[in-house]
Structures are given as structure tokens and as C-alpha cells.
Design a protein around this motif. Structure first.
Motif, PDB file in Angstrom:
ATOM      1  N   GLU A   2       4.440  76.622 -35.326  1.00  0.00           N
ATOM      2  CA  GLU A   2       5.294  77.606 -35.970  1.00  0.00           C
ATOM      3  C   GLU A   2       4.673  78.983 -35.805  1.00  0.00           C
ATOM      4  OE1 GLU A   2       6.686  77.143 -39.992  1.00  0.00           O
ATOM      5  OE2 GLU A   2       6.439  74.968 -39.859  1.00  0.00           O
ATOM      6  N   VAL A   3       5.519  79.968 -35.540  1.00  0.00           N
ATOM      7  CA  VAL A   3       5.067  81.356 -35.470  1.00  0.00           C
ATOM      8  C   VAL A   3       5.922  82.180 -36.427  1.00  0.00           C
ATOM      9  CG1 VAL A   3       4.660  83.358 -34.008  1.00  0.00           C
ATOM     10  CG2 VAL A   3       4.405  81.053 -33.047  1.00  0.00           C
ATOM     11  N   TRP A   4       5.272  82.811 -37.375  1.00  0.00           N
ATOM     12  CA  TRP A   4       5.950  83.694 -38.312  1.00  0.00           C
ATOM     13  C   TRP A   4       5.674  85.128 -37.866  1.00  0.00           C
ATOM     14  CZ3 TRP A   4       7.058  82.142 -43.898  1.00  0.00           C
ATOM     15  CH2 TRP A   4       7.260  80.760 -43.993  1.00  0.00           C
ATOM     16  N   LEU A   5       6.687  85.747 -37.287  1.00  0.00           N
ATOM     17  CA  LEU A   5       6.566  87.115 -36.795  1.00  0.00           C
ATOM     18  C   LEU A   5       6.949  88.093 -37.908  1.00  0.00           C
ATOM     19  CD1 LEU A   5       8.281  86.564 -33.349  1.00  0.00           C
ATOM     20  CD2 LEU A   5       5.856  87.034 -33.695  1.00  0.00           C
ATOM     21  N   TRP A  49      -2.600  78.589 -43.139  1.00  0.00           N
ATOM     22  CA  TRP A  49      -2.350  79.361 -41.920  1.00  0.00           C
ATOM     23  C   TRP A  49      -3.465  79.106 -40.920  1.00  0.00           C
ATOM     24  CZ3 TRP A  49       2.321  81.548 -41.776  1.00  0.00           C
ATOM     25  CH2 TRP A  49       2.966  81.792 -42.997  1.00  0.00           C
ATOM     26  N   LEU A 134       2.178  84.305 -26.936  1.00  0.00           N
ATOM     27  CA  LEU A 134       2.651  83.111 -27.636  1.00  0.00           C
ATOM     28  C   LEU A 134       2.214  81.837 -26.932  1.00  0.00           C
ATOM     29  CD1 LEU A 134       6.311  84.189 -28.524  1.00  0.00           C
ATOM     30  CD2 LEU A 134       4.371  84.015 -30.095  1.00  0.00           C
ATOM     31  N   LEU A 137      -1.150  80.320 -27.986  1.00  0.00           N
ATOM     32  CA  LEU A 137      -1.366  79.797 -29.333  1.00  0.00           C
ATOM     33  C   LEU A 137      -1.346  78.273 -29.302  1.00  0.00           C
ATOM     34  CD1 LEU A 137       0.962  82.141 -31.440  1.00  0.00           C
ATOM     35  CD2 LEU A 137      -1.529  82.284 -31.205  1.00  0.00           C
ATOM     36  N   ARG A 141       0.356  76.777 -37.810  1.00  0.00           N
ATOM     37  CA  ARG A 141       1.258  77.793 -38.346  1.00  0.00           C
ATOM     38  C   ARG A 141       0.563  79.150 -38.223  1.00  0.00           C
ATOM     39  NH1 ARG A 141       2.038  75.683 -42.976  1.00  0.00           N
ATOM     40  NH2 ARG A 141       4.061  74.715 -42.550  1.00  0.00           N
ATOM     41  N   HIS A 142       1.119  80.018 -37.400  1.00  0.00           N
ATOM     42  CA  HIS A 142       0.480  81.288 -37.063  1.00  0.00           C
ATOM     43  C   HIS A 142       1.264  82.446 -37.670  1.00  0.00           C
ATOM     44  CE1 HIS A 142      -1.991  79.152 -34.079  1.00  0.00           C
ATOM     45  NE2 HIS A 142      -0.890  78.481 -33.813  1.00  0.00           N
ATOM     46  N   VAL A 144       1.861  86.428 -37.396  1.00  0.00           N
ATOM     47  CA  VAL A 144       1.693  87.429 -36.345  1.00  0.00           C
ATOM     48  C   VAL A 144       2.412  88.712 -36.764  1.00  0.00           C
ATOM     49  CG1 VAL A 144       2.157  87.994 -33.929  1.00  0.00           C
ATOM     50  CG2 VAL A 144       1.560  85.640 -34.568  1.00  0.00           C
ATOM     51  N   ARG A 178      11.037  83.609 -38.033  1.00  0.00           N
ATOM     52  CA  ARG A 178      10.308  82.351 -37.828  1.00  0.00           C
ATOM     53  C   ARG A 178      10.765  81.664 -36.551  1.00  0.00           C
ATOM     54  NH1 ARG A 178      11.576  78.830 -42.691  1.00  0.00           N
ATOM     55  NH2 ARG A 178      10.392  77.324 -41.450  1.00  0.00           N
ATOM     56  N   THR A 185       5.027  75.958 -26.559  1.00  0.00           N
ATOM     57  CA  THR A 185       5.918  76.938 -25.933  1.00  0.00           C
ATOM     58  C   THR A 185       6.531  76.433 -24.639  1.00  0.00           C
ATOM     59  OG1 THR A 185       3.961  77.940 -24.906  1.00  0.00           O
ATOM     60  CG2 THR A 185       4.778  78.937 -26.942  1.00  0.00           C
TER      61      THR A 185
END
Length: 204
Positions: A2-5, A49, A134, A137, A141-142, A144, A178, A185
Motif C-alpha cells: 500500500e502507498v499512501w500519497l 508504517w 514506487l 518500494l 504500508r508506505h 509518501v 491511496r 508494482t
């Protein structure tokens, strides 16, 4: 994965409608308060995180530092997360851009992904560097902290919607977008939320 931008907190240029691109414009006091409100929201979630990354421009780095102090995370900087380089448009208002660079405005309407900012980047180039970040990674859970243009490019890339007009995606300062990559990826991804800024609502 998961990437939370997170888009950085508000700056004076944001408030005045001035293109900033890669100009290093600091947060305003309101921007710092936005970041603190987001930090409290994230802390209440109780998530673990894996990493906290930020663009090396001060408005993103300071936003990330406020989050990191609340969440107990060290900030890692990566210049690939910078805003798109808008070149000669930096420091201008939208009206000034229209008056001085009307040919660019028309090109960007026809092909927003590949129209080059005068003296700057294309959104396709922005996407390539954000995607390169990305793709490095790992699982987890990242968090960013980046910029509006970079986050929009990432979203449109995941959706394979490069012909869409990115500026129609509204991203408030400190909003959360999100992305979920079930198989990393290389396996494609999903967009779970775009521009979630509930923490800025009165009484949140």
C-alpha cells in the motif's frame, strides 16, 4: 503493498494561485496546522508504517517531518518525488501563463501527458520518475509526501488514463490518495481513494 500519497501542506504560492513547480516555497502556518491535523488522524488509525518518504522540497519535507514526529518515523528524502518542473511558468499566475504561453496552454489541452512545460518537463517524464520510485518500494504500508502534479501523474498511470486531464483531479493540501498493489508494482495497482482530506473538515 500500500502507498499512501500525501500532498504537502499549503504554501503562500498555493494561496495566491501562483505556479511553483520545483521552487522551494515553505509551508505557511496554516500548512503546518494542516500537517498536524493529518498527523493526529493517522495516529488514531494505529497502523504500522513501513517507511516515510518525502520529496526533498521543503514544503513536502516539513510536512513529512511533522507526520514523522507524531508517528515515530524517520523521514527519507527522494528527489524523484519532486513536483513537475514547470520551467518558465514558475512564479506566474494562471492569467499570466495564459497571456504569455498561450501556445503551451493549447498544446496541453490537446495532449496533457506529452505537452512540455516551457523550459521544463512533461507529465510523462514526471510519471516515469515517480513510477521508478514506487517500483523500488517493497511490501508493506508506505507513507509518501509529495506534490499535486506528482500524485496526479501516479494516479493516472495506475489507471492507464494518460489521456485524461490531470488538473481535473482535485487534491487539497495534506489530502491522502491511496494506491494498492496486491502483487507489487509489476502486477498493476488499484486506486482506493483520491484526495481524502476529511481531517480538514470542521469538527473532525
Amino acid at each position: 503493498m500500500e502507498v499512501w500519497l500525501v500532498r504537502h501542506g499549503v504554501t503562500a504560492h498555493n494561496q495566491e494561485g501562483i505556479w511553483q513547480g520545483q521552487r522551494d516555497v515553505p509551508l505557511t502556518p496554516e500548512g503546518r496546522e494542516q500537517a498536524r491535523r493529518l498527523a493526529e488522524r493517522l495516529a488514531r488509525l494505529g497502523f504500522v508504517w513501513t517507511t516515510l518518504y518525502a520529496s526533498d522540497l521543503s514544503r513536502a519535507e516539513e510536512t513529512a517531518r511533522i507526520l514523522g514526529e507524531r508517528l515515530g518515523l524517520a523521514v527519507r528524502r527522494d528527489r524523484r518525488l519532486r513536483e513537475v518542473c514547470v520551467g518558465d511558468l514558475a512564479g506566474l499566475t494562471r492569467d499570466q501563463v495564459q497571456a504569455r504561453f498561450g501556445d503551451y496552454v493549447e498544446r496541453s489541452r490537446r495532449d496533457p501527458w506529452n505537452a512540455r512545460f516551457p523550459g521544463g518537463e512533461t507529465l510523462a517524464e514526471l510519471y516515469e520518475r515517480v513510477w521508478a520510485f514506487l517500483s523500488e518500494l517493497g511490501d508493506g504500508r508506505h507513507l509518501v509526501v509529495s506534490h499535486g502534479g506528482a500524485i496526479r501523474a501516479a494516479v493516472l498511470g495506475v489507471l492507464e488514463a494518460e489521456s485524461a486531464v490531470p488538473w481535473r483531479i482535485r487534491l487539497e493540501n495534506t489530502s491522502i490518495t491511496r494506491l494498492h498493489f496486491p502483487e507489487g508494482t509489476r502486477g498493476g495497482g488499484y486506486v482506493h481513494a483520491v484526495g481524502d482530506a476529511a481531517h480538514l473538515e470542521p469538527g473532525f
